[in-house]
Scaffold this active site. Structure first.
Site, PDB file in Angstrom:
ATOM      1  N   GLU A 115       0.836  -1.195   0.000  1.00 33.55           N
ATOM      2  CA  GLU A 115       0.000   0.000   0.000  1.00 33.55           C
ATOM      3  C   GLU A 115       0.871   1.244   0.000  1.00 33.55           C
ATOM      4  O   GLU A 115       2.084   1.173   0.222  1.00 33.55           O
ATOM      5  CB  GLU A 115      -0.971  -0.008   1.194  1.00 33.55           C
ATOM      6  N   HIS A 231      -9.163  10.204   2.164  1.00 35.72           N
ATOM      7  CA  HIS A 231      -8.742   9.072   1.337  1.00 35.72           C
ATOM      8  C   HIS A 231      -8.878   9.467  -0.121  1.00 35.72           C
ATOM      9  O   HIS A 231      -9.896  10.022  -0.535  1.00 35.72           O
ATOM     10  CB  HIS A 231      -9.597   7.838   1.638  1.00 35.72           C
ATOM     11  N   ARG A 277      -1.200   9.554   1.373  1.00 35.27           N
ATOM     12  CA  ARG A 277      -2.587   9.852   1.019  1.00 35.27           C
ATOM     13  C   ARG A 277      -2.880  11.336   0.859  1.00 35.27           C
ATOM     14  O   ARG A 277      -3.669  11.729   0.008  1.00 35.27           O
ATOM     15  CB  ARG A 277      -3.521   9.242   2.076  1.00 35.27           C
ATOM     16  N   HIS A 334     -11.702  10.387   5.707  1.00 33.15           N
ATOM     17  CA  HIS A 334     -11.448   8.976   5.971  1.00 33.15           C
ATOM     18  C   HIS A 334     -11.011   8.686   7.399  1.00 33.15           C
ATOM     19  O   HIS A 334     -11.503   7.758   8.022  1.00 33.15           O
ATOM     20  CB  HIS A 334     -10.378   8.486   4.994  1.00 33.15           C
ATOM     21  N   ARG A 369      -1.928   9.615   8.624  1.00 30.10           N
ATOM     22  CA  ARG A 369      -1.806   8.189   8.945  1.00 30.10           C
ATOM     23  C   ARG A 369      -1.284   7.383   7.769  1.00 30.10           C
ATOM     24  O   ARG A 369      -1.740   7.547   6.641  1.00 30.10           O
ATOM     25  CB  ARG A 369      -3.165   7.613   9.380  1.00 30.10           C
TER      26      ARG A 369
END
Length: 522
Positions: A115, A231, A277, A334, A369
């Site tokens: 990811e 997100h 992100r 998100h 995050r």
């Protein structure tokens, strides 16, 4: 007449942090879990990507540490990050030993996904893209047969009971409007984040910042509320968000493209489509504001339907033809990096009040995050808290005398929920500035009553309390965003461009080298 009950521990919320804490605490205490809707209605249950952990032989916790720090713009608490990445593999192996099943290959080895902003494949997943649901179901099945844990659904927590900075329980309302008092030696907030304050979000509709305002009204310290992660890829059909398209899709090779097929992230960041992100979300947002529709090109992913069954079902339900190899996407709220200030054992500034999961801020996520660190955070810090409370010396539990309320129900003129969401998305969204934030504050303060000790929140209906909590949470986030005059991670101020702050790439690299040297000396 108000009903009164007593418990060792009350947990507010039913996500992974709440369930892990209840499971661990039940060896020593009686636990009550309170949730305002169904126990399955949580962001944990919606988590698709997986759980990040340095669990493979060619990985090490220091690598996971470095990736987490870089993604968080070094606003992270380093000790908390070390706890997260060091305890993570151990606790995930313990879950596997208890029967939790993560996806494996034909030889029985764990399949690890990739990811954004991770330097290596380290994401454990279950059911392809249903990891959160698999974990929540696993924990709920354990708790169903546990006589020391009681789960109460459809009960709204109105306020925390606090006297002389000591939390001794909660005030709740049933769906019928009946009030109850539940006394507890310890109270744990695990009520999730605040994505439901925005019109575009991946969050469960019930997640609207309740935990933040409960802590705020109880006098607990809040921190870093301006850091809201958007997100990059939510499914976008006919002007509406229909659900989350996991970052794991890009981890398997998918790329962001314009309608004309141009690669969106090429030349924007060294990691391109797997950049942090906040970077990807801002780039998509810029394109959308210029009138472009952005797509996720999945044409290169073999067996997409098998690898991502949940996403496949979501797309089919909403009329997206996957054979075309394109999924229309847009960014949305998100995850909330900020929250109730806690130490690594979840202790807030109010005695006997604890917070874990997304509602808490250990500092582990910093300003942004890292993908798939959220479920891990819930598991690790719920365990830290449970171990702390399990071995804490028991005190004599004196129930304070609650004097009868003499508060009056102040008349409120409340907006519709959708109005709050629209204001937050427009003025406190992916890109902010002083003018937009001040506009939002002025709008919110039209409806929020001034400080009034005689205001009786308990006298409102469930719906009114929900809207009032949304207003308070939105105001807290917006005022925090106005106070931070810089751009960092999930908090981007167009009037304080990132290149004018102290967090240039060179300084980030120097900071990373310094941290690696410090770790090596341990």
């Amino acid at each position: 007449m108000t009903d009164r009950h007593i418990a060792d521990v009350v947990i507010i919320g039913s996500g992974i942090a709440a369930l892990v804490a209840a499971d661990r605490l039940s060896y020593h205490k009686n636990v009550i879990i309170i949730t305002k809707s169904k126990k399955e209605n949580s962001n944990s249950c919606r988590a698709q990507g997986g759980v990040a952990a340095a669990i493979s032989r060619n990985d090490h916790w220091t690598n996971h540490f470095s990736d987490t720090m870089v993604a968080g713009n070094f606003h992270n608490d380093e000790e908390a990050v070390e706890t997260l990445v060091q305890r993570g593999p151990e606790l995930l192996r313990a879950l596997i030993d208890k029967g939790m099943s993560f996806d494996k290959d034909a030889r029985g080895h764990l399949v690890l996904g990739q990811e954004g902003a991770h330097g290596i494949r380290r994401i454990l997943h279950a059911g392809g893209d249903a990891t959160g649901k698999a974990l929540v179901d696993f924990m709920l099945n354990r708790l169903r047969i546990n006589p020391k844990v009681k789960i109460i659904e459809n009960m709204l927590v109105v306020d925390l009971l606090v006297e002389e900075n000591h939390c001794f329980g909660i005030k709740v309302k049933t769906n019928s409007g009946r009030s109850k008092i539940i006394y507890s030696r310890d109270t744990i907030l695990a009520a999730g984040g605040s994505g439901g304050l925005y019109s575009f979000t991946s969050n469960d509709p019930t997640v609207t910042g309740d935990g933040l305002v409960l802590a705020y009204r109880a006098g607990a310290n809040l921190v870093d509320l301006e850091f809201v992660q958007f997100h990059p890829t939510l499914l976008y059909v006919n002007g509406e968000v229909k659900g989350l398209i996991s970052e794991a899709v890009r981890g398997e090779g998918a790329v962001l493209i314009t309608e004309g097929g141009k690669r969106l992230m090429h030349g924007i960041h060294p990691l391109e489509d797997l950049a942090p992100r906040d970077v990807v979300a801002r780039e998509i947002n810029r394109a959308v504001l210029n009138g472009e529709q952005i797509f996720l090109d999945i044409s290169m992913i073999k067996d997409f339907k098998k690898r991502f069954p949940t996403i496949t079902e979501l797309c089919v339900e909403n009329g997206v033809d996957l054979t075309a190899g394109r999924i229309p996407v847009v960014p949305g709220a998100h995850f909330h990096m900020g929250g109730v200030e806690v130490n690594q054992q979840g202790q807030t500034s109010v005695e006997h009040l604890y917070a874990i999961g997304e509602v808490a801020c250990t500092g582990v996520h910093g300003a942004n995050r890292l993908a798939s660190n959220s479920l891990l955070e819930g598991i690790v810090f719920a365990t830290e808290l449970a171990e702390h409370l399990a071995f804490e010396r028991s005190e004599v539990f004196d129930i304070p005398t609650i004097e009868s309320d003499d508060k009056t129900c102040k008349e409120l003129h409340l907006p519709e929920e959708e109005e709050i969401k629209t204001v937050m998305m427009k003025y406190v969204g992916i890109i902010r500035d002083k003018t937009s934030l001040q506009t939002a504050i002025e709008w919110l303060e039209r409806y929020l009553p001034s400080e009034d000790k005689n205001f009786d929140l308990d006298a409102l209906t469930h719906e009114q309390i929900g809207v009032y909590n949304m207003l308070q949470a939105a105001w807290l986030i917006t005022t925090s965003a106005l106070m931070r005059e810089e751009s960092r991670g999930g908090h981007y101020r167009s009037d304080f461009p990132e290149e004018e702050t102290n967090w240039t790439k060179k300084k980030i690299v120097r900071k990373l080298i310094k941290n690696n040297e410090r770790i090596a000396q341990k």
